[in-house]
Design a protein around this motif. Structure first.
Motif, PDB file in Angstrom:
ATOM      1  N   GLU A  91       0.794  -1.038  -0.087  1.00 55.95           N
ATOM      2  CA  GLU A  91       0.012  -0.044  -0.004  1.00 55.95           C
ATOM      3  C   GLU A  91       0.823   1.237   0.051  1.00 55.95           C
ATOM      4  OE1 GLU A  91      -4.062  -1.658   2.446  1.00 55.95           O
ATOM      5  OE2 GLU A  91      -2.414  -0.877   3.371  1.00 55.95           O
ATOM      6  N   GLN A  92       2.143   1.241   0.757  1.00 56.96           N
ATOM      7  CA  GLN A  92       2.838   2.391   0.713  1.00 56.96           C
ATOM      8  C   GLN A  92       3.484   2.651  -0.755  1.00 56.96           C
ATOM      9  OE1 GLN A  92       5.559   2.840   3.936  1.00 56.96           O
ATOM     10  NE2 GLN A  92       6.600   4.448   3.228  1.00 56.96           N
ATOM     11  N   GLN A 131       2.051   1.814  -3.406  1.00 59.09           N
ATOM     12  CA  GLN A 131       1.167   2.301  -4.194  1.00 59.09           C
ATOM     13  C   GLN A 131       1.037   3.861  -4.157  1.00 59.09           C
ATOM     14  OE1 GLN A 131      -3.130   1.266  -3.220  1.00 59.09           O
ATOM     15  NE2 GLN A 131      -3.390   0.773  -5.125  1.00 59.09           N
ATOM     16  N   ARG A 132       1.086   4.277  -2.766  1.00 60.26           N
ATOM     17  CA  ARG A 132       0.850   5.726  -2.776  1.00 60.26           C
ATOM     18  C   ARG A 132       1.926   6.411  -3.029  1.00 60.26           C
ATOM     19  NH1 ARG A 132      -0.434   3.693   2.463  1.00 60.26           N
ATOM     20  NH2 ARG A 132       1.705   4.325   3.471  1.00 60.26           N
ATOM     21  N   GLU A 133       3.328   5.907  -3.240  1.00 58.04           N
ATOM     22  CA  GLU A 133       4.534   6.786  -3.655  1.00 58.04           C
ATOM     23  C   GLU A 133       4.918   6.449  -5.078  1.00 58.04           C
ATOM     24  OE1 GLU A 133       6.524   6.796   0.754  1.00 58.04           O
ATOM     25  OE2 GLU A 133       7.063   5.444  -0.642  1.00 58.04           O
ATOM     26  N   THR A 146       4.376   7.237  -7.978  1.00 52.80           N
ATOM     27  CA  THR A 146       4.351   8.031  -9.036  1.00 52.80           C
ATOM     28  C   THR A 146       5.182   9.212  -8.455  1.00 52.80           C
ATOM     29  OG1 THR A 146       2.382   9.069  -8.521  1.00 52.80           O
ATOM     30  CG2 THR A 146       2.285   7.525 -10.447  1.00 52.80           C
ATOM     31  N   ASP A 147       5.244   9.350  -7.238  1.00 50.96           N
ATOM     32  CA  ASP A 147       6.039  10.490  -6.656  1.00 50.96           C
ATOM     33  C   ASP A 147       6.396  10.187  -5.326  1.00 50.96           C
ATOM     34  OD1 ASP A 147       6.661  13.131  -5.790  1.00 50.96           O
ATOM     35  OD2 ASP A 147       4.822  13.889  -5.722  1.00 50.96           O
ATOM     36  N   TYR A 148       7.829  10.065  -5.365  1.00 54.11           N
ATOM     37  CA  TYR A 148       8.491   9.503  -4.217  1.00 54.11           C
ATOM     38  C   TYR A 148       8.735  10.626  -3.172  1.00 54.11           C
ATOM     39  CZ  TYR A 148      11.936   7.867  -0.804  1.00 54.11           C
ATOM     40  OH  TYR A 148      12.595   7.624   0.357  1.00 54.11           O
ATOM     41  N   SER A 200       9.125   8.690  -9.676  1.00 49.08           N
ATOM     42  CA  SER A 200       8.996   7.419  -8.997  1.00 49.08           C
ATOM     43  C   SER A 200      10.173   7.064  -8.784  1.00 49.08           C
ATOM     44  CB  SER A 200       8.317   6.365  -9.873  1.00 49.08           C
ATOM     45  OG  SER A 200       8.621   5.035  -9.515  1.00 49.08           O
TER      46      SER A 200
END
Length: 360
Positions: free
Chosen positions: A20-21, A23-25, A27-29, A35
């Motif tokens: 899930e983390q 997935q959240r990150e 496209t934008d870490y 990414s």
């Protein structure tokens, strides 16, 4: 969200919070606008990811000073060749303890670089056990001794490690971070990541600096441990995304209470299934002797081949994934790596109980 009970031997289950983390990150870490897939491995951002991952690994495994941590590629299979290439001379002998298929593969590679002596106690018994002790003659004058800490195909595991007077090297691909280990007793530990550490594509090596100092010269650059150590695992582009995911997995382990807590969880998961096997010895036949049972890979057969096929078919229908044994030995195998939830193990144990009662 649809999640199944994943008992695959590898690549294996990852913790849901980690997925899930990601997935959240994805496209934008960390507000970089990129990414992790896109980050330069020379950037401060990626170097911070790798440094944090290494620091957390050192903390969780209590890695002493005097060891280097390397992030490599090629899986444990490449390590089978890298180890003798770096640490075994043509006029030297290495000692290998055969406990399954992967140790056999390691021996085959080592024989291309020097002489090999093998402990075949477990092999003689059909790989159902782990040697209680090693013969002194096996170790005499050896450049190093090599063991495989857990055997995914046969379902056996070292409960304690041999004390030797030569550098001890271990393939811990399938049980690293599943329990505390005495890192100081080993000169080199290696592990493919795809069981307990993260996704496929990353191999972790923990190597004593004293051993590195004795490595062979004139080793091809990409197969030279010292090259990777001197370049902080960045001689070429490292598997950046896999290192990032490994870092998240290590944080998850820390949140569970660390390796000691994980060991308790793993023992409880394994006990729930082994107890069914022991309750129905006329129905389920465990492969490993009790003292050598693995907490990671539980292997067994049914006494009747036709019933075993039905068992596997019903397990598949109930969406228990990865239960069929390795193609080389058949039977059944349930892999309970760190990220497999306890509830999944209990559900499978209940299925085993119901199947046995139905067909007795």
């Amino acid at each position: 969200m649809h999640r199944i009970d994943n008992f695959n031997a590898g690549p294996a289950a990852l913790p849901l919070p980690v997925l899930e983390q990601i997935q959240r990150e994805i496209t934008d870490y960390n507000y970089t606008g990129m990414s992790v897939f896109e980050l330069s491995h020379r950037s401060d951002t990626y170097e911070s990811i790798q440094a944090k991952t290494e620091a957390r690994l050192r903390e969780l495994l209590s890695i002493p000073d005097g060891y280097r941590v390397l992030f490599l590629q090629g899986g444990a299979s490449l390590q089978f060749a890298m180890i003798p290439m770096n640490f075994l001379g043509r006029d030297q002998t290495a000692a290998y303890v055969l406990t399954g298929v992967w140790s056999e593969k390691a021996v085959k590679e080592a024989q291309q670089f020097g002489a090999v002596r093998c402990d075949e106690q477990a092999k003689a018994g059909g790989y159902r056990t782990i040697p209680a002790h090693l013969d002194v003659g096996l170790l005499e004058g050896a450049a190093y001794a090599h063991i495989t800490s857990n055997n995914t195909i046969y379902g056996t595991q070292w409960s304690s490690f041999p004390k030797v007077n030569v550098p001890l090297i271990a393939d811990m691909s399938s049980d690293i971070l599943s329990r505390p280990i005495p890192v100081q007793d080993f000169s080199l530990i290696y592990a493919g990541a795809q069981k307990n550490l993260g996704p496929a594509g990353l191999t972790v090596v923990i190597v004593r600096e004293e051993l590195l100092a004795k490595a062979n010269q004139h080793v091809p650059t990409m197969l030279d441990y010292n090259v990777h150590a001197k370049n902080n695992s960045m001689y070429n582009t490292p598997p950046t995304f896999s290192v990032y995911v490994m870092g998240l997995v290590l944080e998850w382990i820390a949140e569970q209470g660390g390796v000691t807590a994980i060991e308790r969880q793993n023992a409880a998961k394994a006990a729930s299934i082994y107890s069914v096997i022991d309750e129905h010895p006329e129905f389920y036949v465990g492969h490993a002797e009790v003292a050598a049972r693995s907490a990671m890979n539980l292997t067994f057969r049914l006494r009747d081949e036709a019933l075993e096929k039905k068992f596997l078919a019903e397990a598949k229908a109930k969406v228990f994934v990865g239960v069929k044994g390795h193609r080389s030995v058949g039977g059944c195998r349930v892999s309970l790596y760190n990220a497999v939830p306890a509830a999944a193990a209990h559900r499978f144990a209940e299925f085993m109980q119901a199947f046995a009662r139905q067909h007795q």
